[in-house]
Scaffold this motif. Sequence first.
Motif, PDB file in Angstrom:
ATOM      1  N   LYS A  87      10.554  70.347  32.948  1.00  0.00           N
ATOM      2  CA  LYS A  87      11.681  70.084  33.854  1.00  0.00           C
ATOM      3  C   LYS A  87      11.144  69.316  35.052  1.00  0.00           C
ATOM      4  O   LYS A  87      10.033  69.570  35.507  1.00  0.00           O
ATOM      5  CB  LYS A  87      12.322  71.395  34.333  1.00  0.00           C
ATOM      6  CG  LYS A  87      12.881  72.281  33.230  1.00  0.00           C
ATOM      7  CD  LYS A  87      13.359  73.603  33.808  1.00  0.00           C
ATOM      8  CE  LYS A  87      13.809  74.550  32.699  1.00  0.00           C
ATOM      9  NZ  LYS A  87      14.200  75.886  33.245  1.00  0.00           N
ATOM     10  N   GLY A  88      11.965  68.418  35.589  1.00  0.00           N
ATOM     11  CA  GLY A  88      11.549  67.637  36.730  1.00  0.00           C
ATOM     12  C   GLY A  88      10.679  66.467  36.323  1.00  0.00           C
ATOM     13  O   GLY A  88      10.619  66.091  35.144  1.00  0.00           O
ATOM     14  N   PHE A  89       9.974  65.894  37.319  1.00  0.00           N
ATOM     15  CA  PHE A  89       9.204  64.680  37.098  1.00  0.00           C
ATOM     16  C   PHE A  89       7.871  64.744  37.828  1.00  0.00           C
ATOM     17  O   PHE A  89       7.731  65.430  38.852  1.00  0.00           O
ATOM     18  CB  PHE A  89       9.981  63.452  37.590  1.00  0.00           C
ATOM     19  CG  PHE A  89      11.223  63.181  36.785  1.00  0.00           C
ATOM     20  CD1 PHE A  89      11.169  62.410  35.641  1.00  0.00           C
ATOM     21  CD2 PHE A  89      12.436  63.741  37.168  1.00  0.00           C
ATOM     22  CE1 PHE A  89      12.321  62.175  34.895  1.00  0.00           C
ATOM     23  CE2 PHE A  89      13.589  63.516  36.431  1.00  0.00           C
ATOM     24  CZ  PHE A  89      13.526  62.731  35.285  1.00  0.00           C
ATOM     25  N   GLY A 103       8.464  63.109  32.657  1.00  0.00           N
ATOM     26  CA  GLY A 103       9.107  64.403  32.837  1.00  0.00           C
ATOM     27  C   GLY A 103      10.126  64.665  31.762  1.00  0.00           C
ATOM     28  O   GLY A 103      10.210  63.950  30.765  1.00  0.00           O
ATOM     29  N   GLN A 104      10.895  65.744  31.955  1.00  0.00           N
ATOM     30  CA  GLN A 104      11.958  66.124  31.017  1.00  0.00           C
ATOM     31  C   GLN A 104      11.416  66.262  29.588  1.00  0.00           C
ATOM     32  O   GLN A 104      12.049  65.838  28.634  1.00  0.00           O
ATOM     33  CB  GLN A 104      13.091  65.097  31.055  1.00  0.00           C
ATOM     34  CG  GLN A 104      13.651  64.827  32.455  1.00  0.00           C
ATOM     35  CD  GLN A 104      14.332  66.026  33.078  1.00  0.00           C
ATOM     36  OE1 GLN A 104      13.727  67.065  33.255  1.00  0.00           O
ATOM     37  NE2 GLN A 104      15.606  65.891  33.393  1.00  0.00           N
ATOM     38  N   GLY A 105      10.224  66.867  29.466  1.00  0.00           N
ATOM     39  CA  GLY A 105       9.640  67.120  28.155  1.00  0.00           C
ATOM     40  C   GLY A 105       8.470  66.239  27.804  1.00  0.00           C
ATOM     41  O   GLY A 105       7.810  66.460  26.778  1.00  0.00           O
ATOM     42  N   ASP A 106       8.140  65.242  28.624  1.00  0.00           N
ATOM     43  CA  ASP A 106       7.004  64.362  28.352  1.00  0.00           C
ATOM     44  C   ASP A 106       5.675  65.068  28.612  1.00  0.00           C
ATOM     45  O   ASP A 106       5.601  66.050  29.364  1.00  0.00           O
ATOM     46  CB  ASP A 106       7.061  63.115  29.238  1.00  0.00           C
ATOM     47  CG  ASP A 106       8.311  62.276  29.022  1.00  0.00           C
ATOM     48  OD1 ASP A 106       8.817  62.247  27.881  1.00  0.00           O
ATOM     49  OD2 ASP A 106       8.775  61.646  30.001  1.00  0.00           O
ATOM     50  N   VAL A 107       4.609  64.502  28.015  1.00  0.00           N
ATOM     51  CA  VAL A 107       3.263  65.040  28.169  1.00  0.00           C
ATOM     52  C   VAL A 107       2.317  63.880  28.470  1.00  0.00           C
ATOM     53  O   VAL A 107       2.359  62.847  27.798  1.00  0.00           O
ATOM     54  CB  VAL A 107       2.794  65.763  26.888  1.00  0.00           C
ATOM     55  CG1 VAL A 107       1.351  66.254  27.033  1.00  0.00           C
ATOM     56  CG2 VAL A 107       3.726  66.922  26.552  1.00  0.00           C
TER      57      VAL A 107
END
Length: 333
Positions: A87-89, A103-107
């Motif tokens: 969640k977030g950035f 963000g929002q699920g990125d790695v």
Amino acid sequence: MANPILQTFALGFPWQTQDPFLFCVYHLDHYPKGNGELGPDSKLLEGRNIGNDFTIKDGWRMYHGQTIPGFPYHPHRGFETITIVNKGFCDHSDSLGAAGRFGQGDVQWMTAGRGVQHSEMFPLLNTETDNPLELFQIWLNLPKADKFVEPYFKMLWHEDIPIIDEGNAQIKIIAGNYKGTQANDPAPNSWAAKDEHQVAVWNIHVDANSEYVLPKIDTLATRTLYFYEGSEIFIGDQKINANFGIALDPFQEVTIRIGSEKAHFLMLQGKPIDEPVAKYGPFVMNTEEEIQQAMEEYRLTQFGGWPWPYPDNVHDADSGRFAKYPDGTLIEK
């Protein structure tokens, strides 16, 4: 059947880890709406230890940020960071000239290798609503043979990360192989890049009042399940409350009964590197002499310097998710 639980322990800040992992921290901050300059209203900073704010006040922390929460430029050497932003950035800038917003699920998977500086800031993009942040940062060690590889980073975009839906359970495969489904490739010099090392990073969500079976492996590895959100779970006759970690026998499949709330887990697994570890802050080597050498080299070279205008560099408020690589390649999502 033997008890698969080797140890349980309370989750602190950071979380306890096992070789090949060095460190794991869970950030959950309920940031307020932004002030239009990517930070909170200045009135909300009153009473905080600005520059070193790690105490949860009003549900959030500024960390080392002065006006925008996060971690201004700092060095790393000798290991990797895996940063999962549910969640977030996070705004990334580094001494190689690379940058990104994810963000929002990125790695983000970053190999520090011989040395890199980077900043990790948490911009408050929403000015009309709150800005919740949920982030894991995992430090994965590098063996002695790879301590001085060239720095490298890559993005694992949320849309590209395999997620297995088992009905009552969703398993996000950030690293490793889950029942035949392989994660995206990690950074090329990572300990996780070789299948025989059995490195796995899975984010697992399981519905309340259901059952989940964690599959076994046939390789000696450490395996830790972090139960970071929910009510309670049961493994055999043992009840385990939320905010506990569980070291597990990797040779046994583990049946987990979920209590009255949905359970959220992070699972870290890997074959131990089994080498001496010398640590000092953001430097991880094999000997104290190497730590002293790293500190001296950083004093002399700043690991390439800092090409950005501010130590707490952030990107334009209207920028979307993107990655700019050191060679100039730009990927926008």
